[in-house]
Motif scaffolding. Structure first.
Motif, mmCIF file in Angstrom:
data_model
loop_
_atom_site.group_PDB
_atom_site.id
_atom_site.type_symbol
_atom_site.label_atom_id
_atom_site.label_comp_id
_atom_site.label_asym_id
_atom_site.label_seq_id
_atom_site.Cartn_x
_atom_site.Cartn_y
_atom_site.Cartn_z
ATOM 1 N N ASN A 188 70.243 21.544 37.473
ATOM 2 C CA ASN A 188 71.369 22.323 36.968
ATOM 3 C C ASN A 188 71.128 22.540 35.468
ATOM 4 O OD1 ASN A 188 73.825 23.312 36.068
ATOM 5 N ND2 ASN A 188 75.010 22.072 37.489
ATOM 6 N N TRP A 241 63.304 21.682 41.041
ATOM 7 C CA TRP A 241 62.950 20.624 40.106
ATOM 8 C C TRP A 241 61.489 20.660 39.679
ATOM 9 C CZ3 TRP A 241 59.603 16.517 40.488
ATOM 10 C CH2 TRP A 241 59.088 16.226 41.736
ATOM 11 N N MET A 291 67.676 21.155 43.056
ATOM 12 C CA MET A 291 67.601 22.084 41.932
ATOM 13 C C MET A 291 68.094 21.367 40.676
ATOM 14 S SD MET A 291 66.745 24.797 43.694
ATOM 15 C CE MET A 291 67.121 26.314 42.855
ATOM 16 N N LEU A 322 70.001 27.514 37.601
ATOM 17 C CA LEU A 322 69.398 26.513 38.486
ATOM 18 C C LEU A 322 67.910 26.789 38.615
ATOM 19 C CD1 LEU A 322 71.916 26.496 41.494
ATOM 20 C CD2 LEU A 322 71.714 24.771 39.712
ATOM 21 N N ARG A 364 71.555 17.512 38.738
ATOM 22 C CA ARG A 364 70.924 18.218 39.853
ATOM 23 C C ARG A 364 71.995 18.829 40.737
ATOM 24 N NH1 ARG A 364 71.736 15.929 44.658
ATOM 25 N NH2 ARG A 364 72.284 13.737 44.765
ATOM 26 N N TYR A 365 71.546 19.768 41.532
ATOM 27 C CA TYR A 365 72.400 20.398 42.528
ATOM 28 C C TYR A 365 71.549 20.538 43.775
ATOM 29 C CZ TYR A 365 75.765 23.597 44.591
ATOM 30 O OH TYR A 365 76.697 24.169 45.416
#
Length: 73
Positions: free
Chosen positions: A59, A22, A57, A19, A49-50
Motif C-alpha cells: 500500500n 510486493w 500488494m 498499490l 500491505r493490502y
C-alpha cells in the motif's frame, strides 16, 4: 523511515501508484537483489500491505502518508 539500515524516503515514492505487487515494489526502491528483506518488512508490519486474493500488494499510498508524517510535512 529506517528499515534495518535501509532508508526509504518520500522522494523514493514519488510518482508511485497507490498499490504495487510486493516484488515490483522491492525492485522499484532498489531492493530487487534483496527482495526477501522487503518481504520481511511486510511480514513484520513495517510496510503496509493490502491482500487481493493470493496477491500481496504494498500500500504505497499509506506508506507515503506515514513517511510524510514522520518527516513533518
Amino acid at each position: 523511515m529506517d528499515l534495518d539500515g535501509v532508508k526509504v524516503s518520500v522522494a523514493d515514492l514519488r510518482g508511485a501508484p497507490p498499490l504495487l505487487p510486493w516484488k515490483e515494489f522491492a525492485r522499484w526502491i532498489g531492493m530487487g537483489d534483496d527482495e526477501q528483506i522487503v518481504w520481511g518488512w511486510i511480514r513484520s508490519g513495517y510496510i503496509p500491505r493490502y491482500k487481493i486474493g493470493t496477491h500481496v500488494m504494498v500500500n504505497v499510498a499509506l506508506l507515503n502518508r506515514r513517511l510524510l508524517e514522520q518527516e513533518g510535512f
